[in-house]
Design an enzyme around this catalytic site. Structure first.
Site, PDB file in Angstrom:
ATOM      1  N   ARG A   1      -0.527  -2.249  -7.047  1.00 55.13           N
ATOM      2  CA  ARG A   1      -1.052  -3.462  -6.420  1.00 55.13           C
ATOM      3  C   ARG A   1      -1.943  -4.234  -7.399  1.00 55.13           C
ATOM      4  O   ARG A   1      -1.833  -5.466  -7.518  1.00 55.13           O
ATOM      5  CB  ARG A   1      -1.820  -3.096  -5.145  1.00 55.13           C
ATOM      6  CG  ARG A   1      -0.926  -2.540  -4.057  1.00 55.13           C
ATOM      7  CD  ARG A   1      -1.691  -1.927  -2.910  1.00 55.13           C
ATOM      8  NE  ARG A   1      -2.552  -2.850  -2.203  1.00 55.13           N
ATOM      9  CZ  ARG A   1      -2.145  -3.769  -1.345  1.00 55.13           C
ATOM     10  NH1 ARG A   1      -0.835  -3.911  -1.098  1.00 55.13           N
ATOM     11  NH2 ARG A   1      -2.991  -4.553  -0.713  1.00 55.13           N
TER      12      ARG A   1
ATOM     13  N   ARG B   1       0.835  -1.199   0.000  1.00 61.82           N
ATOM     14  CA  ARG B   1       0.000   0.000   0.000  1.00 61.82           C
ATOM     15  C   ARG B   1       0.874   1.255   0.000  1.00 61.82           C
ATOM     16  O   ARG B   1       1.907   1.286   0.677  1.00 61.82           O
ATOM     17  CB  ARG B   1      -0.930   0.007   1.217  1.00 61.82           C
ATOM     18  CG  ARG B   1      -1.960  -1.116   1.182  1.00 61.82           C
ATOM     19  CD  ARG B   1      -2.836  -1.101   2.426  1.00 61.82           C
ATOM     20  NE  ARG B   1      -3.861  -2.138   2.344  1.00 61.82           N
ATOM     21  CZ  ARG B   1      -3.674  -3.412   2.702  1.00 61.82           C
ATOM     22  NH1 ARG B   1      -2.498  -3.796   3.167  1.00 61.82           N
ATOM     23  NH2 ARG B   1      -4.645  -4.288   2.590  1.00 61.82           N
TER      24      ARG B   1
ATOM     25  N   TYR C   1      -5.129 -17.329   7.774  1.00 63.77           N
ATOM     26  CA  TYR C   1      -3.756 -17.810   7.774  1.00 63.77           C
ATOM     27  C   TYR C   1      -2.877 -16.834   8.540  1.00 63.77           C
ATOM     28  O   TYR C   1      -3.103 -15.622   8.532  1.00 63.77           O
ATOM     29  CB  TYR C   1      -3.220 -17.909   6.337  1.00 63.77           C
ATOM     30  CG  TYR C   1      -3.677 -19.135   5.575  1.00 63.77           C
ATOM     31  CD1 TYR C   1      -3.206 -20.394   5.911  1.00 63.77           C
ATOM     32  CD2 TYR C   1      -4.553 -19.014   4.507  1.00 63.77           C
ATOM     33  CE1 TYR C   1      -3.602 -21.512   5.189  1.00 63.77           C
ATOM     34  CE2 TYR C   1      -4.959 -20.119   3.776  1.00 63.77           C
ATOM     35  CZ  TYR C   1      -4.483 -21.368   4.128  1.00 63.77           C
ATOM     36  OH  TYR C   1      -4.869 -22.462   3.428  1.00 63.77           O
TER      37      TYR C   1
ATOM     38  N   LYS D   1     -11.806  -4.841   6.295  1.00 64.41           N
ATOM     39  CA  LYS D   1     -12.815  -4.921   7.352  1.00 64.41           C
ATOM     40  C   LYS D   1     -12.673  -6.180   8.199  1.00 64.41           C
ATOM     41  O   LYS D   1     -13.571  -6.542   8.943  1.00 64.41           O
ATOM     42  CB  LYS D   1     -14.227  -4.838   6.768  1.00 64.41           C
ATOM     43  CG  LYS D   1     -14.485  -3.519   6.040  1.00 64.41           C
ATOM     44  CD  LYS D   1     -15.908  -3.425   5.535  1.00 64.41           C
ATOM     45  CE  LYS D   1     -16.130  -2.098   4.829  1.00 64.41           C
ATOM     46  NZ  LYS D   1     -17.505  -1.963   4.308  1.00 64.41           N
TER      47      LYS D   1
ATOM     48  N   HIS E   1      -3.532  -9.029   2.223  1.00 64.62           N
ATOM     49  CA  HIS E   1      -4.968  -9.214   2.361  1.00 64.62           C
ATOM     50  C   HIS E   1      -5.217 -10.324   3.375  1.00 64.62           C
ATOM     51  O   HIS E   1      -4.346 -11.173   3.613  1.00 64.62           O
ATOM     52  CB  HIS E   1      -5.597  -9.612   1.027  1.00 64.62           C
ATOM     53  CG  HIS E   1      -5.687  -8.475   0.058  1.00 64.62           C
ATOM     54  ND1 HIS E   1      -6.032  -8.649  -1.264  1.00 64.62           N
ATOM     55  CD2 HIS E   1      -5.498  -7.135   0.226  1.00 64.62           C
ATOM     56  CE1 HIS E   1      -6.037  -7.473  -1.872  1.00 64.62           C
ATOM     57  NE2 HIS E   1      -5.708  -6.549  -0.994  1.00 64.62           N
TER      58      HIS E   1
ATOM     59  N   HIS F   1      -1.762   3.475  -5.980  1.00 59.74           N
ATOM     60  CA  HIS F   1      -2.354   2.220  -5.530  1.00 59.74           C
ATOM     61  C   HIS F   1      -2.449   1.208  -6.673  1.00 59.74           C
ATOM     62  O   HIS F   1      -2.604   0.001  -6.437  1.00 59.74           O
ATOM     63  CB  HIS F   1      -3.745   2.486  -4.948  1.00 59.74           C
ATOM     64  CG  HIS F   1      -4.229   1.427  -4.013  1.00 59.74           C
ATOM     65  ND1 HIS F   1      -4.800   0.253  -4.454  1.00 59.74           N
ATOM     66  CD2 HIS F   1      -4.226   1.364  -2.667  1.00 59.74           C
ATOM     67  CE1 HIS F   1      -5.133  -0.487  -3.422  1.00 59.74           C
ATOM     68  NE2 HIS F   1      -4.804   0.157  -2.320  1.00 59.74           N
TER      69      HIS F   1
END
Length: 415
Positions: free
Chosen positions: A340, A240, A374, A269, A364, A337
């Site tokens: 990415r 990011r 994970y 979120k 992510h 951005h």
């Protein structure tokens, strides 16, 4: 003669209001409509004053006498019971004001938010809500008051912000009801009151040939070494932008080829475990860029120090500004951005690498078949190999752009 409970209870209304005296200035005022009020006469500073104590039978004779005695103690100390009453009422009212409750809610939610989210929420409250609703009691605020605020935000073209404001209203009023400051529910009528939320797509170049030209433009960028290095690392690491500009030397282990940093508190979120760093394997190309930059900024905290703020890091707009200087429209073609999205697309569609490895490297939240997240250290050897393969692929793209006859069988899509 002091009053008796039975006399107070049996007092009947008359054509005119009348008084039943107790003692020490306390009396019961019986109104013509049958209502009964406790009053206390006292003198302070040579002036006669009157204190309203309460309504009978809500306030009993005993309770009225207790209030009288406390008021007389205050008068004896030179204090005005009426003024104290006003101050108590003001304090209670202040606790029910929208701004007071909203700030309580904000303080309770703050630990669960990423820093950027906390800043946006506070700006929304202070710029869009408090000026119009801050001094209002939550019990007095209507649905129309809330809708007016939302319409004001929509009018300036900030539709997504208006939707965020509606969610904030929902949470603040829910908090006010839970803490028993109101039973008012004006936010319930706001459902469907706003235009649909817009979908924003950050522009990104995902075509390999066009991306190769962008890479060459970065190599030829005529700017400071700090900005050139930052630009060169963006496609290699595809983290990011906010994390790229805030990279710290102590987070880097160039010998091991790793960058470890702690991501925001929430990712997409999903709340992230505290204290577990995200690991970005550094390709040999990335290590070479950082090694070359170290003599310039390695004495400080940040890898990409600010040229204007002593002790700070590069600004949030540094990458986009550099892209614009190279002739790229960051609103349409490619933005900071976008690196990415470029990596996400080509790693999958061109190199055919495993999606979970790519998602891990994008920081992510990745879940297994049972829905469990994970650990961020998962698949590190495979991700290290992927990052080197990606860096080598970018070198080949640049070679192909400079000399189209270059053959690159190494980078066929994985099966």
């Amino acid at each position: 003669m002091p009053l008796a409970d039975t006399r107070v209870k049996k007092a009947k209304p008359a054509e005119k209001d009348y008084k039943l005296s107790d003692e020490k200035g306390l009396y019961l005022l019986v109104k013509a409509n049958g209502r009964k009020y406790w009053r206390l006469k006292y003198r302070l500073g040579g002036k006669e004053k009157l204190l309203a104590i309460g309504v009978y039978p809500d306030v009993s004779l005993k309770a009225a006498r207790d209030a009288r005695d406390k008021a007389r103690e205050m008068v004896a100390q030179g204090l005005d019971p009426n003024q104290a009453k006003k101050e108590r009422k003001a304090a209670t009212s202040a606790g029910n004001l929208f701004e007071a409750i909203a700030r309580e809610w904000y303080a309770n939610q703050f630990p669960t938010w990423a820093d950027a989210t906390a800043k946006k929420r506070l700006a929304l409250l202070e710029n869009d809500l408090f000026p119009w609703l801050g001094a209002r009691s939550v019990s007095d605020i209507t649905s129309l008051d809330l809708l007016t605020c939302l319409r004001r935000i929509e009018a300036r073209g900030a539709n997504d912000t208006a939707h965020n404001a509606r969610q904030v209203f929902n949470q603040i009023f829910r908090y006010a009801r839970i803490t028993q400051r109101t039973t008012n529910e004006p936010e319930r009528d706001l459902q469907g009151a706003l235009a649909p939320k817009g979908v924003k797509h950050r522009p990104a170049i995902t075509d390999p040939e066009k991306f190769a030209r962008l890479l060459l433009a970065i190599d030829n960028y005529r700017g400071s070494l700090v900005v050139r290095s930052l630009l060169a690392l963006c496609p290699l690491l595809f983290q990011r932008p906010g994390e790229m500009i805030a990279m710290e030397w102590e987070q880097l282990d160039l010998e091991a080829g790793e960058w470890r940093y702690t991501p925001p508190k929430t990712i997409h979120k999903v709340k992230c475990p505290d204290g577990i760093p995200h690991i970005v394997p550094l390709s040999t190309q990335a290590v070479a860029i950082l090694t070359d930059l170290y003599p310039l900024s390695g004495h400080g905290r940040f890898v990409f120090p600010s040229q204007r703020r002593e002790g700070g890091h590069a600004s949030a707009g540094t990458i986009n500004k550099a892209l614009q200087n190279m002739g790229y429209d960051t609103a349409v073609e490619h933005c900071a951005h976008g690196f990415r999205s470029s990596a996400r697309t080509m790693l999958d569609e061109v190199l055919g690498l495993r999606v979970e490895l790519i998602e891990h490297q994008l920081a992510h939240a990745v879940r297994d078949a049972l829905g469990r997240a994970y650990n961020r250290t998962s698949h590190l050897p495979q991700r290290r190999e992927m990052m080197q393969q990606w860096a080598d692929y970018l070198d080949v793209l640049k070679l192909q752009a400079q000399s189209p006859k270059v053959v690159t069988g190494t980078f066929r899509k994985a099966k």
